[in-house]
Scaffold this motif. Structure first.
Motif, PDB file in Angstrom:
ATOM      1  N   GLY A  34     -46.132  -5.840  10.640  1.00 57.89           N
ATOM      2  CA  GLY A  34     -46.303  -5.175  11.926  1.00 57.89           C
ATOM      3  C   GLY A  34     -46.591  -6.121  13.073  1.00 57.89           C
ATOM      4  O   GLY A  34     -47.150  -5.715  14.080  1.00 57.89           O
ATOM      5  N   THR A  35     -46.209  -7.394  12.917  1.00 58.10           N
ATOM      6  CA  THR A  35     -46.420  -8.382  13.968  1.00 58.10           C
ATOM      7  C   THR A  35     -45.071  -8.911  14.449  1.00 58.10           C
ATOM      8  O   THR A  35     -44.034  -8.656  13.839  1.00 58.10           O
ATOM      9  N   ILE A  36     -45.118  -9.650  15.549  1.00 59.80           N
ATOM     10  CA  ILE A  36     -43.920 -10.263  16.125  1.00 59.80           C
ATOM     11  C   ILE A  36     -44.066 -11.776  16.021  1.00 59.80           C
ATOM     12  O   ILE A  36     -45.136 -12.320  16.328  1.00 59.80           O
ATOM     13  N   VAL A  37     -43.018 -12.450  15.592  1.00 62.28           N
ATOM     14  CA  VAL A  37     -42.980 -13.909  15.535  1.00 62.28           C
ATOM     15  C   VAL A  37     -42.036 -14.386  16.628  1.00 62.28           C
ATOM     16  O   VAL A  37     -40.932 -13.858  16.781  1.00 62.28           O
ATOM     17  N   ILE A  38     -42.489 -15.380  17.383  1.00 54.57           N
ATOM     18  CA  ILE A  38     -41.698 -15.940  18.472  1.00 54.57           C
ATOM     19  C   ILE A  38     -41.297 -17.360  18.113  1.00 54.57           C
ATOM     20  O   ILE A  38     -42.144 -18.195  17.806  1.00 54.57           O
ATOM     21  N   GLN A  39     -40.003 -17.604  18.145  1.00 50.47           N
ATOM     22  CA  GLN A  39     -39.461 -18.949  17.941  1.00 50.47           C
ATOM     23  C   GLN A  39     -39.044 -19.469  19.310  1.00 50.47           C
ATOM     24  O   GLN A  39     -38.275 -18.828  20.016  1.00 50.47           O
ATOM     25  N   GLY A  40     -39.582 -20.603  19.706  1.00 46.87           N
ATOM     26  CA  GLY A  40     -39.248 -21.157  21.008  1.00 46.87           C
ATOM     27  C   GLY A  40     -39.646 -22.611  21.097  1.00 46.87           C
ATOM     28  O   GLY A  40     -40.154 -23.188  20.149  1.00 46.87           O
ATOM     29  N   LEU A  41     -39.433 -23.170  22.261  1.00 49.65           N
ATOM     30  CA  LEU A  41     -39.806 -24.557  22.475  1.00 49.65           C
ATOM     31  C   LEU A  41     -41.320 -24.664  22.614  1.00 49.65           C
ATOM     32  O   LEU A  41     -41.941 -23.890  23.340  1.00 49.65           O
ATOM     33  N   GLN A  42     -41.906 -25.624  21.924  1.00 50.90           N
ATOM     34  CA  GLN A  42     -43.349 -25.831  21.993  1.00 50.90           C
ATOM     35  C   GLN A  42     -43.734 -26.324  23.379  1.00 50.90           C
ATOM     36  O   GLN A  42     -43.079 -27.202  23.942  1.00 50.90           O
ATOM     37  N   VAL A  43     -44.780 -25.729  23.928  1.00 61.22           N
ATOM     38  CA  VAL A  43     -45.295 -26.164  25.217  1.00 61.22           C
ATOM     39  C   VAL A  43     -46.070 -27.465  24.996  1.00 61.22           C
ATOM     40  O   VAL A  43     -46.995 -27.511  24.180  1.00 61.22           O
ATOM     41  N   THR A  44     -45.672 -28.510  25.715  1.00 57.38           N
ATOM     42  CA  THR A  44     -46.333 -29.809  25.573  1.00 57.38           C
ATOM     43  C   THR A  44     -46.909 -30.319  26.886  1.00 57.38           C
ATOM     44  O   THR A  44     -47.612 -31.325  26.892  1.00 57.38           O
ATOM     45  N   ASP A  45     -46.631 -29.639  27.993  1.00 51.20           N
ATOM     46  CA  ASP A  45     -47.125 -30.069  29.295  1.00 51.20           C
ATOM     47  C   ASP A  45     -48.655 -29.975  29.325  1.00 51.20           C
ATOM     48  O   ASP A  45     -49.207 -28.898  29.110  1.00 51.20           O
ATOM     49  N   PRO A  46     -49.351 -31.092  29.572  1.00 45.47           N
ATOM     50  CA  PRO A  46     -50.813 -31.077  29.546  1.00 45.47           C
ATOM     51  C   PRO A  46     -51.444 -30.091  30.528  1.00 45.47           C
ATOM     52  O   PRO A  46     -52.449 -29.450  30.199  1.00 45.47           O
ATOM     53  N   GLU A  47     -50.875 -29.940  31.717  1.00 51.12           N
ATOM     54  CA  GLU A  47     -51.423 -28.986  32.682  1.00 51.12           C
ATOM     55  C   GLU A  47     -51.279 -27.552  32.189  1.00 51.12           C
ATOM     56  O   GLU A  47     -52.191 -26.741  32.341  1.00 51.12           O
ATOM     57  N   ALA A  48     -50.141 -27.240  31.600  1.00 53.01           N
ATOM     58  CA  ALA A  48     -49.936 -25.893  31.061  1.00 53.01           C
ATOM     59  C   ALA A  48     -50.879 -25.633  29.893  1.00 53.01           C
ATOM     60  O   ALA A  48     -51.480 -24.564  29.795  1.00 53.01           O
ATOM     61  N   LEU A  49     -51.011 -26.607  29.012  1.00 51.79           N
ATOM     62  CA  LEU A  49     -51.905 -26.434  27.856  1.00 51.79           C
ATOM     63  C   LEU A  49     -53.352 -26.253  28.291  1.00 51.79           C
ATOM     64  O   LEU A  49     -54.111 -25.529  27.642  1.00 51.79           O
ATOM     65  N   ALA A  50     -53.738 -26.885  29.386  1.00 56.19           N
ATOM     66  CA  ALA A  50     -55.105 -26.744  29.901  1.00 56.19           C
ATOM     67  C   ALA A  50     -55.376 -25.316  30.365  1.00 56.19           C
ATOM     68  O   ALA A  50     -56.537 -24.898  30.421  1.00 56.19           O
ATOM     69  N   ASP A  51     -54.335 -24.557  30.687  1.00 59.06           N
ATOM     70  CA  ASP A  51     -54.502 -23.163  31.126  1.00 59.06           C
ATOM     71  C   ASP A  51     -54.721 -22.195  29.961  1.00 59.06           C
ATOM     72  O   ASP A  51     -55.124 -21.044  30.179  1.00 59.06           O
ATOM     73  N   LEU A  52     -54.437 -22.620  28.732  1.00 56.61           N
ATOM     74  CA  LEU A  52     -54.623 -21.746  27.574  1.00 56.61           C
ATOM     75  C   LEU A  52     -56.104 -21.545  27.297  1.00 56.61           C
ATOM     76  O   LEU A  52     -56.927 -22.422  27.546  1.00 56.61           O
ATOM     77  N   ARG A  53     -56.422 -20.376  26.729  1.00 53.09           N
ATOM     78  CA  ARG A  53     -57.813 -20.062  26.388  1.00 53.09           C
ATOM     79  C   ARG A  53     -57.958 -19.858  24.889  1.00 53.09           C
ATOM     80  O   ARG A  53     -57.094 -19.279  24.244  1.00 53.09           O
ATOM     81  N   ASP A  54     -59.058 -20.312  24.366  1.00 53.82           N
ATOM     82  CA  ASP A  54     -59.471 -19.999  22.985  1.00 53.82           C
ATOM     83  C   ASP A  54     -58.373 -20.284  21.961  1.00 53.82           C
ATOM     84  O   ASP A  54     -58.076 -19.443  21.112  1.00 53.82           O
ATOM     85  N   VAL A  55     -57.759 -21.447  22.018  1.00 55.47           N
ATOM     86  CA  VAL A  55     -56.717 -21.806  21.057  1.00 55.47           C
ATOM     87  C   VAL A  55     -57.385 -22.231  19.749  1.00 55.47           C
ATOM     88  O   VAL A  55     -58.196 -23.158  19.726  1.00 55.47           O
ATOM     89  N   LEU A  56     -57.057 -21.542  18.687  1.00 57.09           N
ATOM     90  CA  LEU A  56     -57.636 -21.823  17.374  1.00 57.09           C
ATOM     91  C   LEU A  56     -56.844 -22.904  16.658  1.00 57.09           C
ATOM     92  O   LEU A  56     -55.677 -23.154  16.986  1.00 57.09           O
ATOM     93  N   ASP A  57     -57.465 -23.529  15.662  1.00 60.09           N
ATOM     94  CA  ASP A  57     -56.748 -24.487  14.820  1.00 60.09           C
ATOM     95  C   ASP A  57     -55.535 -23.797  14.201  1.00 60.09           C
ATOM     96  O   ASP A  57     -55.626 -22.655  13.734  1.00 60.09           O
ATOM     97  N   GLY A  58     -54.410 -24.450  14.236  1.00 57.36           N
ATOM     98  CA  GLY A  58     -53.184 -23.881  13.679  1.00 57.36           C
ATOM     99  C   GLY A  58     -52.358 -23.100  14.685  1.00 57.36           C
ATOM    100  O   GLY A  58     -51.232 -22.715  14.391  1.00 57.36           O
ATOM    101  N   GLU A  59     -52.902 -22.825  15.869  1.00 59.35           N
ATOM    102  CA  GLU A  59     -52.158 -22.105  16.896  1.00 59.35           C
ATOM    103  C   GLU A  59     -51.448 -23.084  17.824  1.00 59.35           C
ATOM    104  O   GLU A  59     -51.891 -24.211  18.015  1.00 59.35           O
TER     105      GLU A  59
END
Length: 75
Positions: free
Chosen positions: A24-49
């Motif tokens: 019952g979940t959705i899997v998204i296949q896409g390009l990994q975000v690697t831009d440091p500024e964009a990654l800094a905007d993410l919240r609560d990223v767990l190990d493995g995410e």
């Protein structure tokens, strides 16, 4: 876990692509975000995410196909 292809905006069948799982979940296949500024905007990223980028039109198109049309009156 098993996945069912929902759709893609890629002509070659690569990413970006969405899948529905048998859990019952959705899997998204896409390009990994690697831009440091964009990654800094993410919240609560767990190990493995990680974050992936997909076009907005892919999400809206799959939503139209998968979700019930709530604009129609129910009987």
């Amino acid at each position: 876990m098993r996945m069912r292809f929902l759709g893609s905006t890629s002509e070659a069948g690569a990413c970006p692509t969405l899948y529905e799982t048998d859990r019952g979940t959705i899997v998204i296949q896409g390009l990994q975000v690697t831009d440091p500024e964009a990654l800094a905007d993410l919240r609560d990223v767990l190990d493995g995410e990680t974050a992936v980028e997909v076009p907005r039109e892919l999400i809206t198109e799959i939503a139209r196909q998968v979700l019930p049309d709530t604009r129609r009156p129910r009987p």
